[in-house]
Motif scaffolding. Structure first.
Motif, mmCIF file in Angstrom:
data_model
loop_
_atom_site.group_PDB
_atom_site.id
_atom_site.type_symbol
_atom_site.label_atom_id
_atom_site.label_comp_id
_atom_site.label_asym_id
_atom_site.label_seq_id
_atom_site.Cartn_x
_atom_site.Cartn_y
_atom_site.Cartn_z
ATOM 1 N N SER A 142 -8.195 75.771 -50.512
ATOM 2 C CA SER A 142 -8.671 74.951 -51.633
ATOM 3 C C SER A 142 -8.015 73.571 -51.629
ATOM 4 O O SER A 142 -8.649 72.582 -52.003
ATOM 5 N N LEU A 143 -6.754 73.490 -51.184
ATOM 6 C CA LEU A 143 -6.094 72.184 -51.100
ATOM 7 C C LEU A 143 -6.720 71.313 -50.019
ATOM 8 O O LEU A 143 -6.902 70.106 -50.214
ATOM 9 N N ILE A 144 -7.082 71.911 -48.885
ATOM 10 C CA ILE A 144 -7.714 71.139 -47.815
ATOM 11 C C ILE A 144 -9.069 70.608 -48.269
ATOM 12 O O ILE A 144 -9.417 69.460 -48.004
ATOM 13 N N SER A 145 -9.836 71.412 -49.003
ATOM 14 C CA SER A 145 -11.124 70.915 -49.510
ATOM 15 C C SER A 145 -10.910 69.823 -50.551
ATOM 16 O O SER A 145 -11.686 68.873 -50.632
ATOM 17 N N ARG A 146 -9.840 69.911 -51.327
ATOM 18 C CA ARG A 146 -9.521 68.852 -52.293
ATOM 19 C C ARG A 146 -9.143 67.563 -51.573
ATOM 20 O O ARG A 146 -9.545 66.467 -51.969
ATOM 21 N N PHE A 147 -8.348 67.677 -50.491
ATOM 22 C CA PHE A 147 -7.988 66.501 -49.696
ATOM 23 C C PHE A 147 -9.232 65.864 -49.077
ATOM 24 O O PHE A 147 -9.350 64.645 -49.026
ATOM 25 N N ASP A 148 -10.173 66.696 -48.609
ATOM 26 C CA ASP A 148 -11.414 66.164 -48.042
ATOM 27 C C ASP A 148 -12.204 65.379 -49.081
ATOM 28 O O ASP A 148 -12.775 64.326 -48.786
ATOM 29 N N ALA A 149 -12.238 65.891 -50.311
ATOM 30 C CA ALA A 149 -12.989 65.212 -51.376
ATOM 31 C C ALA A 149 -12.311 63.916 -51.798
ATOM 32 O O ALA A 149 -12.982 62.908 -52.038
ATOM 33 N N GLU A 150 -10.983 63.911 -51.879
ATOM 34 C CA GLU A 150 -10.256 62.737 -52.373
ATOM 35 C C GLU A 150 -10.001 61.677 -51.310
ATOM 36 O O GLU A 150 -10.087 60.487 -51.584
ATOM 37 N N LEU A 151 -9.645 62.111 -50.075
ATOM 38 C CA LEU A 151 -9.211 61.171 -49.042
ATOM 39 C C LEU A 151 -10.234 60.951 -47.937
ATOM 40 O O LEU A 151 -10.096 60.030 -47.150
ATOM 41 N N GLY A 152 -11.215 61.829 -47.845
ATOM 42 C CA GLY A 152 -12.194 61.743 -46.770
ATOM 43 C C GLY A 152 -12.056 62.933 -45.841
ATOM 44 O O GLY A 152 -10.971 63.497 -45.699
ATOM 45 N N PRO A 153 -13.140 63.322 -45.211
ATOM 46 C CA PRO A 153 -13.100 64.513 -44.349
ATOM 47 C C PRO A 153 -12.271 64.285 -43.088
ATOM 48 O O PRO A 153 -12.304 63.216 -42.491
ATOM 49 N N GLY A 154 -11.506 65.306 -42.717
ATOM 50 C CA GLY A 154 -10.752 65.274 -41.478
ATOM 51 C C GLY A 154 -9.397 64.611 -41.543
ATOM 52 O O GLY A 154 -8.698 64.559 -40.544
ATOM 53 N N VAL A 155 -8.994 64.092 -42.698
ATOM 54 C CA VAL A 155 -7.669 63.467 -42.807
ATOM 55 C C VAL A 155 -6.595 64.549 -42.726
ATOM 56 O O VAL A 155 -5.623 64.417 -41.998
ATOM 57 N N VAL A 156 -6.773 65.630 -43.488
ATOM 58 C CA VAL A 156 -5.858 66.768 -43.444
ATOM 59 C C VAL A 156 -6.670 67.986 -43.031
ATOM 60 O O VAL A 156 -7.628 68.351 -43.708
ATOM 61 N N THR A 157 -6.307 68.605 -41.911
ATOM 62 C CA THR A 157 -7.022 69.806 -41.463
ATOM 63 C C THR A 157 -6.130 71.037 -41.479
ATOM 64 O O THR A 157 -6.626 72.147 -41.397
ATOM 65 N N LYS A 158 -4.810 70.846 -41.591
ATOM 66 C CA LYS A 158 -3.900 71.985 -41.565
ATOM 67 C C LYS A 158 -2.707 71.698 -42.466
ATOM 68 O O LYS A 158 -2.167 70.585 -42.464
ATOM 69 N N ILE A 159 -2.299 72.709 -43.231
ATOM 70 C CA ILE A 159 -1.101 72.605 -44.054
ATOM 71 C C ILE A 159 -0.116 73.638 -43.527
ATOM 72 O O ILE A 159 -0.388 74.837 -43.542
ATOM 73 N N GLU A 160 1.021 73.161 -43.051
ATOM 74 C CA GLU A 160 2.069 74.032 -42.528
ATOM 75 C C GLU A 160 3.119 74.212 -43.622
ATOM 76 O O GLU A 160 3.752 73.250 -44.057
#
Length: 153
Positions: free
Chosen positions: A109-127
């Motif tokens: 859900s955080l990755i989809s939020r990052f895609d919505a706020e920052l643009g797709p593909g900026v963050v693809t993995k959270i370690e």
């Protein structure tokens, strides 16, 4: 160019023939037409400046780090902080193993939020990194072994 201006009704008046306080005639105003000299908002100018130079990704990286609390919420940001950002992976350190587990569950859900706020593909993995255990090595010499048998976090 002079002929085109004269055909529009614009005539050049020399400064000596101008009346006191009269300004040089400008191009006629056409609503919605951008001439390149019109004032623009700072955000629009900055976005154009960034995109012309291909800096979209580095600026997005800075946005992830600087806007962390806004992007993930105040409760998560109180217990989890971003440590580094390389390629499209964000490393996040949590202050307890419970919060590390919670962040692993919220990862998609955080990755989809990052895609919505920052643009797709900026963050693809959270370690997710849990809390660090204390170091028991003191002084120059130490005995090899596992150390105290206890868990932390």
């Amino acid at each position: 160019m002079r002929q085109a201006a004269q055909s529009r009704g614009n005539q050049r008046i020399s400064p000596s023939r101008r009346k006191a306080g009269q300004k040089r005639s400008a191009l006629p105003f056409v609503p919605g037409e951008y001439t390149g000299r019109d004032p623009q908002g700072v955000g629009k100018v900055f976005n154009r400046f960034v995109s012309e130079r291909g800096w979209n990704s580095p600026v997005a990286v800075g946005s992830v780090i600087s806007r962390w609390e806004e992007l993930v919420g105040p409760e998560v940001s109180a217990h989890c902080t971003p440590e580094s950002f390389s390629d499209t992976t964000v490393q996040v350190r949590c202050d307890s193993t419970a919060w590390a587990t919670q962040l692993r569950l919220l990862r998609s859900s955080l990755i989809s939020r990052f895609d919505a706020e920052l643009g797709p593909g900026v963050v693809t993995k959270i370690e997710v990194i849990g809390p660090a255990a204390p170091n028991w090595r003191k002084g120059l010499r130490s005995v090899k072994g596992r150390g105290p048998r206890d868990t932390y976090g």
